[in-house]
Design a protein around this motif. Structure first.
Motif, PDB file in Angstrom:
ATOM      1  N   LYS A   1       0.937  -1.496  -0.035  1.00  0.00           N
ATOM      2  CA  LYS A   1      -0.145  -0.027   0.311  1.00  0.00           C
ATOM      3  C   LYS A   1       1.001   1.622  -0.030  1.00  0.00           C
ATOM      4  O   LYS A   1       0.643   2.643  -1.071  1.00  0.00           O
ATOM      5  CB  LYS A   1      -0.688   0.011   1.184  1.00  0.00           C
TER       6      LYS A   1
ATOM      7  N   ASP B   1       2.885   8.975 -15.252  1.00  0.00           N
ATOM      8  CA  ASP B   1       1.425   8.940 -15.584  1.00  0.00           C
ATOM      9  C   ASP B   1       0.833   9.375 -17.405  1.00  0.00           C
ATOM     10  O   ASP B   1       1.011   9.774 -17.084  1.00  0.00           O
ATOM     11  CB  ASP B   1       0.454   8.697 -14.054  1.00  0.00           C
TER      12      ASP B   1
ATOM     13  N   ASN C   1       3.146   2.014  -3.361  1.00  0.00           N
ATOM     14  CA  ASN C   1       1.789   3.181  -4.427  1.00  0.00           C
ATOM     15  C   ASN C   1       1.014   4.031  -4.330  1.00  0.00           C
ATOM     16  O   ASN C   1       0.396   4.678  -4.885  1.00  0.00           O
ATOM     17  CB  ASN C   1       0.700   1.503  -4.454  1.00  0.00           C
ATOM     18  N   THR C   2       1.432   4.432  -2.494  1.00  0.00           N
ATOM     19  CA  THR C   2       0.842   5.930  -2.274  1.00  0.00           C
ATOM     20  C   THR C   2       1.831   7.690  -2.909  1.00  0.00           C
ATOM     21  O   THR C   2       3.047   7.078  -2.471  1.00  0.00           O
ATOM     22  CB  THR C   2       0.544   5.893  -0.593  1.00  0.00           C
TER      23      THR C   2
ATOM     24  N   ASP D   1      -2.434  15.541  -7.056  1.00  0.00           N
ATOM     25  CA  ASP D   1      -2.665  15.015  -7.822  1.00  0.00           C
ATOM     26  C   ASP D   1      -2.291  15.571  -9.094  1.00  0.00           C
ATOM     27  O   ASP D   1      -2.943  16.901  -9.102  1.00  0.00           O
ATOM     28  CB  ASP D   1      -4.095  14.495  -7.699  1.00  0.00           C
TER      29      ASP D   1
ATOM     30  N   ASP E   1      -5.828  14.809 -11.325  1.00  0.00           N
ATOM     31  CA  ASP E   1      -6.820  15.304 -10.889  1.00  0.00           C
ATOM     32  C   ASP E   1      -6.332  17.361 -10.823  1.00  0.00           C
ATOM     33  O   ASP E   1      -7.279  18.088 -11.424  1.00  0.00           O
ATOM     34  CB  ASP E   1      -7.349  16.120  -9.660  1.00  0.00           C
TER      35      ASP E   1
ATOM     36  N   GLU F   1      -4.420  -1.576  -1.238  1.00  0.00           N
ATOM     37  CA  GLU F   1      -5.253  -0.511  -2.568  1.00  0.00           C
ATOM     38  C   GLU F   1      -4.790   1.278  -1.611  1.00  0.00           C
ATOM     39  O   GLU F   1      -4.913   1.297  -0.972  1.00  0.00           O
ATOM     40  CB  GLU F   1      -6.827   0.709  -2.645  1.00  0.00           C
ATOM     41  N   ALA F   2      -3.705   1.766  -2.727  1.00  0.00           N
ATOM     42  CA  ALA F   2      -3.431   3.172  -2.296  1.00  0.00           C
ATOM     43  C   ALA F   2      -4.097   4.417  -1.654  1.00  0.00           C
ATOM     44  O   ALA F   2      -4.576   4.801  -2.090  1.00  0.00           O
ATOM     45  CB  ALA F   2      -2.515   4.071  -3.292  1.00  0.00           C
ATOM     46  N   THR F   3      -3.891   4.916  -0.972  1.00  0.00           N
ATOM     47  CA  THR F   3      -3.647   5.793  -0.508  1.00  0.00           C
ATOM     48  C   THR F   3      -3.730   7.397  -2.059  1.00  0.00           C
ATOM     49  O   THR F   3      -3.100   7.545  -2.351  1.00  0.00           O
ATOM     50  CB  THR F   3      -3.468   6.923   0.997  1.00  0.00           C
ATOM     51  N   ARG F   4      -4.974   8.406  -1.990  1.00  0.00           N
ATOM     52  CA  ARG F   4      -5.019   9.119  -3.376  1.00  0.00           C
ATOM     53  C   ARG F   4      -4.892  10.822  -2.100  1.00  0.00           C
ATOM     54  O   ARG F   4      -5.300  10.462  -1.711  1.00  0.00           O
ATOM     55  CB  ARG F   4      -6.410   9.133  -3.876  1.00  0.00           C
ATOM     56  N   LEU F   5      -3.680  11.303  -2.998  1.00  0.00           N
ATOM     57  CA  LEU F   5      -3.793  12.397  -2.801  1.00  0.00           C
ATOM     58  C   LEU F   5      -5.122  13.636  -3.367  1.00  0.00           C
ATOM     59  O   LEU F   5      -5.879  12.946  -5.247  1.00  0.00           O
ATOM     60  CB  LEU F   5      -2.775  13.598  -3.172  1.00  0.00           C
TER      61      LEU F   5
ATOM     62  N   HIS G   1       6.040   7.741  -4.774  1.00  0.00           N
ATOM     63  CA  HIS G   1       5.876   6.549  -4.651  1.00  0.00           C
ATOM     64  C   HIS G   1       8.228   5.736  -4.773  1.00  0.00           C
ATOM     65  O   HIS G   1       8.580   6.677  -4.580  1.00  0.00           O
ATOM     66  CB  HIS G   1       6.086   6.089  -6.465  1.00  0.00           C
TER      67      HIS G   1
END
Length: 585
Positions: free
Chosen positions: A156, A227, A159-160, A336, A339, A192-196, A163
């Motif tokens: 986890k 990405d 991937n948060t 992020d 976004d 599942e990674a924590t998202r900014l 990286h």
């Protein structure tokens, strides 16, 4: 009934998390997991094994695999000696901000269970201390339940954002124990990674206003292309703004053929910039200094505002200064990138908003005209330089890079590695880097030994899909890990390795020349202990000894294109690797 061991659960975890390949140089400290990987009852779930001849290669293979595909390859390293071998490659991945799942054998920590001699010298207290300052998280769990939890936490965290690699020490005795009652995997979604979030409303409004008012805004990008989905929105935003783009190039962040891309031009025009927006830029001083005079604090001498957006500051090493010089910027935002680009694009592209007003559109059109002219002139000049270099007696790097591209331009190619700063610089000037993911960048940490292993990993990620993976391989880097040729041959990896052989550690030679010049000494002696002139390496014969198909060494610029084309034809026909050596000045 077959007894289930804890190492079988480790294999089940890898399968659950979508890891379809693991790389390692075999070692006894993870023999339990090795047995579970090859056990016939686990055949339906066990990842494929990619065996390497050195731990540094194993880590580099996983590094390149992730950069090429976004997927994870597990890495196993043997006890403390294997981890020491792997440490350089882990540092490269740290600096390159690539998440790697590295598991190291250790122990048994319980001294009463150690065999004489070998288990003692290959057991370490706090084994993770070898790499703890350049991994995102590390642990040395003891016991089955604790190890399961560590696996999920590590996966986890890596991937948060930001990286980076993680390391888990897997106790020799624990992995070989029968599976205890009640020890089981957590749900797959637990990793599942924590998202900014993207830009908040305050930061979005502030940045939009600054972009609206700026006379010459510059977008500087560095790692956003990790990405690939950020490339198209970034192009759209630049077009809407008419902003100059400077790509620092640790990934393919922005097409280098786009008329607003003015990277590497060093033009006076950019010295007029009054706003710099830096997206995931690691070396901010280096980025700003490439087109602006700076104060001793690293800020633009002309007073331009600098806004940073990304998450570099969320992860810093206490050991390595890869965080670069501190710069007192105007505003720093952790958000992020994808976004944030979407939000900015929505505001700037609003047909009823202020960016649609004549006062802005006229200023944008003037900028676009000037930037486009600069872009076109620079690319034409670089092409002329490469053409002129083709008349030299010995092959110049610019000429070779240009001829290699002419040979592969009709293929669906990916540059897995560009070898050195010199080769990389000419690639960015002469090759059309346009497709997201078609250029994977350099090693991150400046550590030699990356190129061949990482290219093997990238080619494995594309094996079977018809993509031509190309390794523009510097000779000095090659000599750190030549046994990666065994892996590329053994697994019939369809990789084109082009050894750019100048028989020098060029950077060291240049430093030797520089210091001799400063001291008014004989610069002609700079090649001593920095070159292979007196004992040159025959890379063709070396590759053949590992079973890799080769072609005769190229020593004339006119032979570069036909030789590379022949190599490509062989790869397409046989699906196996080919090595081409080019002797260069």
């Amino acid at each position: 009934m077959t007894t289930s061991y804890f190492s079988d659960l480790v294999v089940e975890f890898l399968h659950q998390q979508g890891i379809d390949k693991v790389a390692f140089n075999p070692g006894a400290s993870f023999r339990g997991v090795h047995d579970s990987l090859v056990h016939e009852d686990n055949a339906d779930i066990a990842p494929d094994i990619v065996m390497t001849c050195h731990e540094e290669i194993a880590v580099a293979v996983a590094h390149g695999y992730h950069k090429a595909s976004g997927r994870h390859m597990g890495v196993f390293v043997h006890a403390n000696v294997g981890l020491l071998h792997a440490s350089m490659a882990i540092f490269n991945a740290w600096c390159d901000r690539v998440p790697l799942f590295v598991i190291g054998g250790n122990g048994p920590v319980d001294a009463g269970k150690r065999r004489p001699w070998i288990d003692w010298i290959h057991t370490s207290q706090n084994i993770e201390s070898v790499v703890k300052d350049y991994v995102k998280w590390c642990d040395q769990p003891i016991g089955q339940k604790a190890t399961v939890e560590s696996f999920y936490r590590a996966f986890k965290l890596m991937n948060t954002p930001t990286h980076a690699p993680v390391f888990i020490a897997l106790d020799f005795d624990v992995q070989e124990q029968p599976l205890e009652d009640g020890v089981r995997l957590l749900p797959a979604s637990a990793t599942e990674a924590t998202r900014l979030p993207g830009l908040n409303r305050t930061d979005l409004d502030d940045l939009a206003q600054r972009l609206l008012n700026a006379r010459l805004p510059v977008l500087v990008v560095d790692f956003s292309g990790r990405d690939p989905d950020t490339v198209e929105p970034l192009v759209a935003l630049a077009d809407l703004l008419g902003a100059a783009v400077v790509d620092r190039g640790n990934r393919l962040n922005f097409p280098n053929t786009h008329h607003l891309n003015v990277s590497h031009t060093g033009a006076e025009l950019l010295a007029e910039a009054d706003l710099v927006v830096a997206l995931e830029v690691q070396d901010l001083v280096g980025a700003l200094g490439s087109f602006l005079p700076l104060t001793d604090q690293g800020t633009p001498a002309n007073g331009a505002d600098v806004i940073t957006l990304g998450f570099n500051e969320l992860l810093t090493s206490k050991w390595a200064a890869d965080y670069q010089q501190f710069v007192p910027v105007t505003r720093s935002v952790a958000a992020d990138t994808a976004d944030s680009l979407a939000a900015l694009r929505s505001v700037v592209g609003n047909p009823a908003g202020p960016f649609a007003a004549p006062a802005f559109t006229e200023r944008r059109e003037q900028r676009v005209k000037a930037l486009s002219a600069l872009h076109t002139e620079a690319r034409a000049d670089w092409g002329r330089q490469a053409d002129e270099a083709k008349s030299r007696t010995r092959i110049h790097v610019s000429a070779a890079v240009d001829e290699i591209y002419r040979a592969v331009r009709d293929e669906e190619w990916i540059l897995a590695n560009t070898g050195s700063l010199t080769i990389d610089g000419w690639v960015k000037k002469l090759w059309p880097l346009e497709r997201p993911g078609s250029y994977l960048g350099l090693n991150g940490g400046g550590g030699l030994g990356y190129g061949l292993g990482a290219s093997v990993g990238a080619a494995l990620a594309h094996q079977g899909d018809g993509t031509l993976c190309i390794d523009l391989q510097a000779d000095g880097d090659f000599l750190y890990t030549p046994s990666a040729l065994w892996t590329v041959a053994a697994y019939e990896v369809p990789l084109l390795v082009i050894v750019m052989n100048n028989r020098l550690y060029l950077n060291s030679t240049q430093h030797a020349e520089r210091i001799a010049g400063h001291r008014d000494r004989d610069a002609d002696r700079a090649h001593i202990a920095t070159s292979f002139y007196d004992q040159p390496v025959d890379f063709v014969t070396l590759a053949e000894s590992f079973g890799v198909h080769t072609l005769p060494r190229v020593e004339d610029i006119g032979a570069v294109m036909p030789t590379v084309r022949e190599a490509v034809s062989h790869i397409k026909e046989h699906g196996k690797p080919v090595l081409v050596e080019i002797l260069m000045e």
